[in-house]
Enzyme design. Structure first.
Site, short mmCIF file in Angstrom:
data_model
loop_
_atom_site.label_atom_id
_atom_site.label_comp_id
_atom_site.label_asym_id
_atom_site.label_seq_id
_atom_site.Cartn_x
_atom_site.Cartn_y
_atom_site.Cartn_z
N ARG A 1 16.54 -12.57 35.15
CA ARG A 1 16.27 -12.64 33.72
C ARG A 1 16.86 -13.84 32.99
O ARG A 1 17.71 -13.70 32.10
CB ARG A 1 16.67 -11.32 33.04
CG ARG A 1 15.95 -10.17 33.68
CD ARG A 1 16.27 -8.86 33.04
NE ARG A 1 15.51 -8.60 31.84
CZ ARG A 1 15.58 -7.48 31.16
NH1 ARG A 1 16.37 -6.52 31.56
NH2 ARG A 1 14.86 -7.31 30.08
N ARG B 1 19.77 4.93 26.96
CA ARG B 1 19.40 3.68 26.29
C ARG B 1 17.97 3.75 25.76
O ARG B 1 17.64 3.08 24.78
CB ARG B 1 19.50 2.51 27.27
CG ARG B 1 20.93 2.19 27.68
CD ARG B 1 20.98 0.94 28.51
NE ARG B 1 20.11 -0.05 27.90
CZ ARG B 1 19.37 -0.93 28.57
NH1 ARG B 1 19.42 -0.98 29.87
NH2 ARG B 1 18.61 -1.79 27.93
N LYS C 1 11.63 1.88 21.41
CA LYS C 1 12.87 1.12 21.59
C LYS C 1 12.58 -0.38 21.59
O LYS C 1 13.24 -1.16 20.91
CB LYS C 1 13.53 1.50 22.92
CG LYS C 1 14.62 0.54 23.36
CD LYS C 1 15.20 0.88 24.71
CE LYS C 1 14.47 0.30 25.89
NZ LYS C 1 14.78 -1.09 26.24
N ASN C 2 11.58 -0.78 22.38
CA ASN C 2 11.35 -2.22 22.54
C ASN C 2 10.69 -2.85 21.32
O ASN C 2 10.55 -4.07 21.26
CB ASN C 2 10.55 -2.49 23.82
CG ASN C 2 11.40 -2.25 25.06
OD1 ASN C 2 12.62 -2.11 24.96
ND2 ASN C 2 10.75 -2.20 26.21
N ASP D 1 7.48 -1.51 32.89
CA ASP D 1 8.33 -0.41 32.42
C ASP D 1 7.78 0.97 32.79
O ASP D 1 8.45 1.98 32.55
CB ASP D 1 8.52 -0.50 30.89
CG ASP D 1 9.38 -1.69 30.50
OD1 ASP D 1 10.05 -2.25 31.39
OD2 ASP D 1 9.36 -2.06 29.32
N CYS E 1 21.70 -8.73 35.55
CA CYS E 1 20.91 -7.55 35.23
C CYS E 1 20.41 -6.95 36.53
O CYS E 1 20.01 -7.68 37.44
CB CYS E 1 19.73 -7.98 34.36
SG CYS E 1 18.60 -6.66 34.01
N1 EPU Z 1 11.72 -14.90 32.05
C1 EPU Z 1 12.05 -16.19 32.39
N2 EPU Z 1 12.56 -17.00 31.43
C2 EPU Z 1 12.74 -16.59 30.15
C3 EPU Z 1 12.39 -15.27 29.80
C4 EPU Z 1 11.88 -14.45 30.78
O1 EPU Z 1 11.91 -16.59 33.54
O2 EPU Z 1 13.21 -17.39 29.32
C5 EPU Z 1 11.20 -13.99 33.08
C6 EPU Z 1 12.16 -12.84 33.34
O3 EPU Z 1 13.16 -13.21 34.25
C7 EPU Z 1 11.25 -11.76 33.88
C8 EPU Z 1 9.94 -12.02 33.12
O4 EPU Z 1 10.03 -13.35 32.62
O5 EPU Z 1 11.05 -11.94 35.24
C9 EPU Z 1 9.69 -11.06 31.98
O6 EPU Z 1 10.70 -11.15 31.02
P1 EPU Z 1 10.46 -10.92 29.46
O7 EPU Z 1 11.18 -12.00 28.73
O8 EPU Z 1 9.01 -10.73 29.20
O9 EPU Z 1 11.21 -9.56 29.25
P2 EPU Z 1 12.31 -9.20 28.17
O10 EPU Z 1 11.90 -9.68 26.84
O11 EPU Z 1 13.64 -9.58 28.69
C10 EPU Z 1 11.15 -6.93 27.55
C11 EPU Z 1 11.55 -5.50 27.52
C12 EPU Z 1 11.73 -4.97 28.93
C13 EPU Z 1 10.40 -5.17 29.65
C14 EPU Z 1 9.97 -6.63 29.62
C15 EPU Z 1 8.61 -6.90 30.23
C16 EPU Z 1 12.75 -5.29 25.44
C17 EPU Z 1 14.02 -5.06 24.74
N3 EPU Z 1 12.78 -5.34 26.76
O12 EPU Z 1 12.22 -7.62 28.20
O13 EPU Z 1 12.02 -3.59 28.80
O14 EPU Z 1 10.53 -4.75 30.99
O15 EPU Z 1 9.92 -7.09 28.25
O16 EPU Z 1 7.64 -6.13 29.64
O17 EPU Z 1 11.71 -5.43 24.80
C18 EPU Z 1 12.79 -1.48 29.52
O18 EPU Z 1 12.48 -1.03 28.40
O19 EPU Z 1 13.10 -0.73 30.49
C19 EPU Z 1 12.79 -2.93 29.73
C20 EPU Z 1 13.44 -3.52 30.73
#
Ligand code: EPU
Length: 427
Positions: free
Chosen positions: A125, A401, A23-24, A309, A120
């Site tokens: 996030r 999802r 998915k990711n 995750d 969220c």
């Molecule tokens: N963060 C910031 N600022 C930003 C972006 C992120 O502070 O601009 C913080 C977030 O608040 C969080 C941390 O950085 O505390 C990690 O966020 P990240 O951006 O790495 O996560 P994401 O891209 O929003 C993806 C996965 C998540 C997974 C995370 C971490 C997808 C679609 N989602 O989210 O997947 O937990 O990386 O590995 O790729 C799941 O599949 O259950 C899921 C939540």
């Protein structure tokens, strides 16, 4: 609304299970398809998940033709027409990951208008790292009426240091940089296998991306990108979930096509607990004996650390290992809600700030519980496998999802599990 009903207590899982595409990985790949101004793109091994349907809608909304052959697990995208700039609230509010269209739209159209993702359950996030990086590449960003607008006639290469290796920000910046003038260097980049898959895909489309999988990614901009055919990487989190399911039921399961390297942080903790994990030609085999399971201490971190995750599912495993385990969640600030539900099943646990203390080896009882997010839903179902009596898990919208036919796959391994239609107002 549907619910999952598990008859717990005697659910030793045995056999083999097949894993879907990730998915990711597929969500950013679908976003990247709009970068191809020439030729069609074909994605193979696409999982049938509600998030994929949502992302297909987002891409369609941008004026690309999207065709999903579910039987073949293939999505074909034709983005050769004029791409529009707006990703509306109705999709972004459904799925935060839609924010990864921001970079590709901006790069292709020069103007992007994407709804701000809302709240969220697992944490606040923010998207500041996405926006700072795009600004460094010359985008003018404004936020009005719940939308982020980014404008740049021509993005230019930049040297970007990310305060935190955000997965989504790394993806957005990598995609934006493919069509920028000059060279972009992203330092402290995320290193997840899904980042590597995206880089491979972009390079197949004609981009010049180097270093994905390390902390420094270098992207040299090109004039345009073209369609390609790509097979989505296997889902390491789905694989990990079945590995944990095998371990906590004293089972013997071959997780077909699971990639050892991608699951190394999880495997190392399973081995430390006393679980037998072996690499076989067809995948990863997990065998365990419940009486041998030892309590462990785990901390989630960006890859190659232990994945957030897998945190919820691993806490479910901790409930069956005798003694006190701890789980420290450093990536998201509110990702222990499943433990509150598990307490309703008799779990002894305590949460102090980012650390959960779990007293394992106590008898759990089945109960009615509600999923609070995607991975929590899997964790509650797994806990239902080992609790005495019946567990009923509601709010399956989260499960759908990210897991395809989860209950059927568990049932094939011997679990007493059903998905039923339930008339329940709280759903
Ligand atoms: N963060 C910031 N600022 C930003 C972006 C992120 O502070 O601009 C913080 C977030 O608040 C969080 C941390 O950085 O505390 C990690 O966020 P990240 O951006 O790495 O996560 P994401 O891209 O929003 C993806 C996965 C998540 C997974 C995370 C971490 C997808 C679609 N989602 O989210 O997947 O937990 O990386 O590995 O790729 C799941 O599949 O259950 C899921 C939540």
């Amino acid at each position: 609304m549907e619910k999952i009903v598990v008859q717990g207590g005697d659910n030793r899982l045995v056999g083999s299970v097949t894993i879907e595409g990730a998915k990711n990985a597929v969500l950013p790949l679908l976003a990247a398809t709009i970068l191809a101004s020439k030729g069609k793109t074909v994605l193979q091994n696409v999982p049938i998940l509600s998030d994929v349907f949502t992302m297909n809608q987002v891409v369609r909304g941008l004026n690309a033709k999207v065709d999903f052959d579910e039987e073949a697990h293939v999505v074909e995208v034709d983005a050769t027409g004029d791409i529009t700039e707006e990703a509306p609230y109705k999709y972004v509010s459904k799925m935060r990951a839609s924010i990864v269209v921001l970079g590709p739209i901006l790069a292709r159209v020069g103007h992007a208008k994407v709804s701000m993702p809302g709240g969220c359950t697992i944490g606040s996030r923010p998207i500041d790292l996405h926006l700072k990086g795009l600004e460094a590449m010359g985008a003018k960003i404004t936020q009005t009426a719940g939308y982020i607008e980014a404008k740049a006639d021509h993005l230019h290469g930049a040297h970007i240091y990310m305060d935190f290796p955000s997965v989504g920000a790394t993806q957005n910046l990598m995609m934006a940089a493919t069509l920028a003038d000059g060279v972009t260097v992203i330092e402290n980049a995320a290193r997840e296998p899904e980042i590597v898959d995206l880089a491979i895909f972009l390079n197949e489309m004609g981009a010049k991306v180097k270093g994905a999988g390390t902390e420094t990614i270098t992207v040299t901009g090109v004039e345009n990108l073209h369609g390609t055919t790509h097979t989505v990487v296997q889902d390491r989190i789905e694989a990990g979930t079945f590995m944990v399911a095998a371990a906590m039921t004293g089972g013997d399961v071959l997780v077909r096509d699971a990639v050892w390297e991608h699951n190394r942080p999880l495997i190392s903790k399973l081995l430390e607990m006393g679980v037998e994990v072996t690499e076989e030609s067809e995948g990863i085999r997990v065998r365990s004996q419940l009486e041998n399971l030892k309590a462990v201490h785990v901390k989630t971190l960006p890859h190659p650390g232990f994945p957030t995750d897998m945190q919820a599912q691993f806490t479910a495993l901790m409930t069956v290992a005798k003694g006190e385990s701890t789980m420290v969640e450093t990536v998201f600030e509110n990702r222990f809600q499943h433990l509150e539900e598990m307490r309703r099943m008799g779990l002894h646990s305590e949460i102090i700030r980012d650390t959960a203390r779990i007293v394992g080896g106590q008898a759990l009882q089945g109960a009615e519980v509600l999923s609070t997010d995607l991975r929590a839903s899997a964790a509650l179902i797994l806990t239902g496998l080992v609790a005495q009596g019946e567990t009923v898990v509601g709010k399956l919208v989260h499960l759908d999802r990210g897991y395809y036919r989860f209950h059927e796959k568990l049932a094939q391994l011997g679990a007493k599990i059903q998905r039923i239609e339930a008339n329940d107002e709280e759903e």
